[in-house]
Motif scaffolding. Structure first.
Motif, short mmCIF file in Angstrom:
data_model
loop_
_atom_site.label_atom_id
_atom_site.label_comp_id
_atom_site.label_asym_id
_atom_site.label_seq_id
_atom_site.Cartn_x
_atom_site.Cartn_y
_atom_site.Cartn_z
N LEU A 57 0.82 -1.21 0.00
CA LEU A 57 0.00 0.00 0.00
C LEU A 57 0.86 1.26 0.00
O LEU A 57 0.56 2.23 -0.70
N ASP A 58 1.94 1.25 0.81
CA ASP A 58 2.67 2.52 1.02
C ASP A 58 3.59 2.87 -0.14
O ASP A 58 4.24 3.91 -0.11
N GLU A 59 3.64 2.06 -1.18
CA GLU A 59 4.42 2.44 -2.36
C GLU A 59 3.73 3.58 -3.12
O GLU A 59 4.36 4.26 -3.93
N GLY A 60 2.43 3.74 -2.87
CA GLY A 60 1.70 4.86 -3.48
C GLY A 60 1.61 4.82 -4.99
O GLY A 60 1.53 5.86 -5.64
N ILE A 61 1.64 3.63 -5.55
CA ILE A 61 1.55 3.50 -7.01
C ILE A 61 0.13 3.82 -7.48
O ILE A 61 -0.84 3.46 -6.83
N GLU A 62 0.02 4.54 -8.59
CA GLU A 62 -1.30 4.81 -9.18
C GLU A 62 -1.64 3.70 -10.16
O GLU A 62 -0.87 3.41 -11.07
N TYR A 63 -2.79 3.10 -9.95
CA TYR A 63 -3.26 2.05 -10.87
C TYR A 63 -4.42 2.60 -11.70
O TYR A 63 -5.25 3.35 -11.19
N ASP A 64 -4.48 2.19 -12.95
CA ASP A 64 -5.60 2.62 -13.80
C ASP A 64 -6.90 2.00 -13.33
O ASP A 64 -7.97 2.60 -13.49
N ILE A 65 -6.79 0.78 -12.81
CA ILE A 65 -7.98 0.07 -12.32
C ILE A 65 -7.70 -0.43 -10.90
O ILE A 65 -6.72 -1.15 -10.68
N LEU A 66 -8.57 -0.03 -9.97
CA LEU A 66 -8.50 -0.57 -8.61
C LEU A 66 -9.46 -1.74 -8.53
O LEU A 66 -10.63 -1.62 -8.93
N PHE A 67 -8.98 -2.88 -8.03
CA PHE A 67 -9.81 -4.08 -7.95
C PHE A 67 -9.83 -4.58 -6.51
O PHE A 67 -8.78 -4.79 -5.90
N VAL A 68 -11.04 -4.78 -5.96
CA VAL A 68 -11.18 -5.19 -4.55
C VAL A 68 -12.03 -6.47 -4.46
O VAL A 68 -13.23 -6.43 -4.77
N PRO A 69 -11.43 -7.59 -4.07
CA PRO A 69 -12.21 -8.83 -3.89
C PRO A 69 -12.92 -8.83 -2.54
O PRO A 69 -12.65 -7.97 -1.70
N GLY A 70 -13.80 -9.82 -2.36
CA GLY A 70 -14.44 -10.00 -1.06
C GLY A 70 -13.82 -11.18 -0.32
O GLY A 70 -12.69 -11.57 -0.58
N GLY A 71 -14.63 -11.72 0.60
CA GLY A 71 -14.14 -12.84 1.42
C GLY A 71 -14.36 -12.53 2.88
O GLY A 71 -14.67 -11.40 3.24
N ARG A 72 -14.20 -13.58 3.70
CA ARG A 72 -14.49 -13.41 5.13
C ARG A 72 -13.61 -12.34 5.78
O ARG A 72 -13.98 -11.74 6.78
N GLY A 73 -12.43 -12.08 5.19
CA GLY A 73 -11.52 -11.08 5.74
C GLY A 73 -12.09 -9.66 5.71
O GLY A 73 -11.63 -8.79 6.46
N THR A 74 -13.11 -9.42 4.87
CA THR A 74 -13.69 -8.07 4.81
C THR A 74 -14.33 -7.67 6.15
O THR A 74 -14.39 -6.49 6.47
N ARG A 75 -14.78 -8.68 6.92
CA ARG A 75 -15.41 -8.39 8.22
C ARG A 75 -14.43 -7.69 9.16
O ARG A 75 -14.82 -6.89 10.00
N ARG A 76 -13.14 -8.02 9.00
CA ARG A 76 -12.10 -7.37 9.81
C ARG A 76 -11.64 -6.07 9.15
O ARG A 76 -11.45 -5.05 9.82
N GLU A 77 -11.47 -6.10 7.83
CA GLU A 77 -10.87 -4.96 7.14
C GLU A 77 -11.75 -3.71 7.12
O GLU A 77 -11.24 -2.61 6.91
N ILE A 78 -13.06 -3.86 7.36
CA ILE A 78 -13.90 -2.64 7.44
C ILE A 78 -13.48 -1.76 8.62
O ILE A 78 -13.87 -0.59 8.67
N GLY A 79 -12.68 -2.31 9.54
CA GLY A 79 -12.17 -1.53 10.67
C GLY A 79 -10.71 -1.12 10.50
O GLY A 79 -10.10 -0.60 11.41
N ASN A 80 -10.16 -1.31 9.31
CA ASN A 80 -8.74 -1.03 9.04
C ASN A 80 -8.62 0.32 8.32
O ASN A 80 -8.72 0.41 7.09
N ALA A 81 -8.40 1.38 9.12
CA ALA A 81 -8.41 2.75 8.58
C ALA A 81 -7.36 2.94 7.48
O ALA A 81 -7.61 3.62 6.49
N ARG A 82 -6.19 2.33 7.67
CA ARG A 82 -5.10 2.49 6.70
C ARG A 82 -5.51 1.92 5.34
O ARG A 82 -5.26 2.52 4.29
N LEU A 83 -6.13 0.75 5.39
CA LEU A 83 -6.57 0.09 4.16
C LEU A 83 -7.67 0.90 3.48
O LEU A 83 -7.66 1.10 2.25
N LEU A 84 -8.62 1.40 4.29
CA LEU A 84 -9.74 2.18 3.73
C LEU A 84 -9.24 3.49 3.11
O LEU A 84 -9.72 3.92 2.07
N ASP A 85 -8.24 4.11 3.76
CA ASP A 85 -7.64 5.34 3.21
C ASP A 85 -7.01 5.05 1.85
O ASP A 85 -7.13 5.83 0.91
#
Lengths: 202, 202
Positions: A57-85
């Motif tokens: 994440l911290d490399e700050g690369i710009e991607y033309d397309i952002l792709f976000v999968p789901g999965g049980r891990g999303t239940r935890r990641e909705i509380g991950n401010a760094r990831l959401l930013d």
């Protein structure tokens, strides 16, 4: 040539990620694929097998397309401010933002879907909708296209959405050619989705 | 509970591997999944993204199910004696041996398909058939079951085959339940495969 930055986090759903990556990867003259995680390296899926993220994440690369999968891990990641930013910043810079399954919960929680139409996994619909009260959640749809946001239903629907995105960018004939290379029957009708009825959503 | 050892090698096809792993992984009360490579660690797919193998060939672990994907890397691996030896040994010990796409070229070259019926990717049919002159290669089939050997056509057909294998081991109702969890339309008829006609094979 468009770059795709696909987010991976512990407990991502294997097919949410790799189904679409297969479809985009078959058209390697047009798309280059990177897996991005918080710290890079091996990231275990919800099914056990791990992906290997070559970007962080911290490399700050710009991607033309952002792709976000789901999965049980999303239940935890909705509380991950760094990831959401990172999602909010990457989506703002990207030409398109795509999600599969409960990946749209992360997009919603990051605030990027406010005022947009979107969909998600039919089995987790209620929980995902709670993450974005300002989103117009579409109950019966295989996938939803709203401007530069393309969100899909659960797991397998991601492959249909990826082919829909390829059709949007390169025409429907190219998308059909890609589906043929993958010996895949593309479910082209994004509005029709029997699993919505099976889950009692419509 | 059955253990699945899924072989990965550079240039494996993403969906060949992860489509079936998703289906087996959805039934995690019955299957445990491991990725096995020559040296372990990150292994790049033909599409770019890497899997992370947590197991190596020389650990000599016995798996209940040997799983071999295809991909452009098979063109090199048919000359890899160490890999072919591991396939022959692992297959002899396994209850079932499964392949997707050109993965059956590796099984054939390892000699484990001699006298058996098998199939493969329709676009690479001629090349695969050359790797196993003693194999009864089935031109039109989504997947082929011959005793403990289950081989499938290209890429997406692997998901249908995986559900077929689940049906064989746990009954068709369980396989249908798994397909529903993955919001996947299972193409259940293993004999019918329109892509064979599209490629001029029948």
């Amino acid at each position: 040539m468009r770059s795709i930055g696909a987010l991976v986090f512990p407990g991502f759903e294997l097919l949410d990620l790799f189904g679409p990556m297969e479809m985009f990867g078959l058209l390697d003259s047009e798309f280059s694929l990177s897996l991005v995680s918080e710290t890079g390296g091996a990231v275990a899926s919800g099914q056990g097998p791990s992906a290997f993220a070559d970007r962080t994440l911290d490399e700050g690369i710009e991607y033309d397309i952002l792709f976000v999968p789901g999965g049980r891990g999303t239940r935890r990641e909705i509380g991950n401010a760094r990831l959401l930013d990172w999602i909010a910043q990457s989506s703002a810079r990207a030409e398109y933002t795509l999600s599969v399954c409960t990946g749209s919960a992360l997009l919603a929680k990051a605030g990027v879907l406010d005022g947009r139409s979107a969909t998600t996994n039919k089995a987790a619909f209620g929980w995902v909708a709670q993450q974005g009260p300002g989103v117009n959640w579409v109950r019966e749809a295989r996938w939803v296209e709203d401007g530069r946001f393309i969100t899909s239903s659960g797991v397998s629907a991601g492959m249909d959405m990826a082919l829909g995105a390829i059709a949007l960018m390169h025409g429907v004939e190219t998308a059909e050619k890609v589906a043929g290379w993958g010996e895949y029957f593309w479910n082209k009708d994004r509005s029709h989705y029997p699993f919505a009825k099976a889950r009692g959503l419509v």
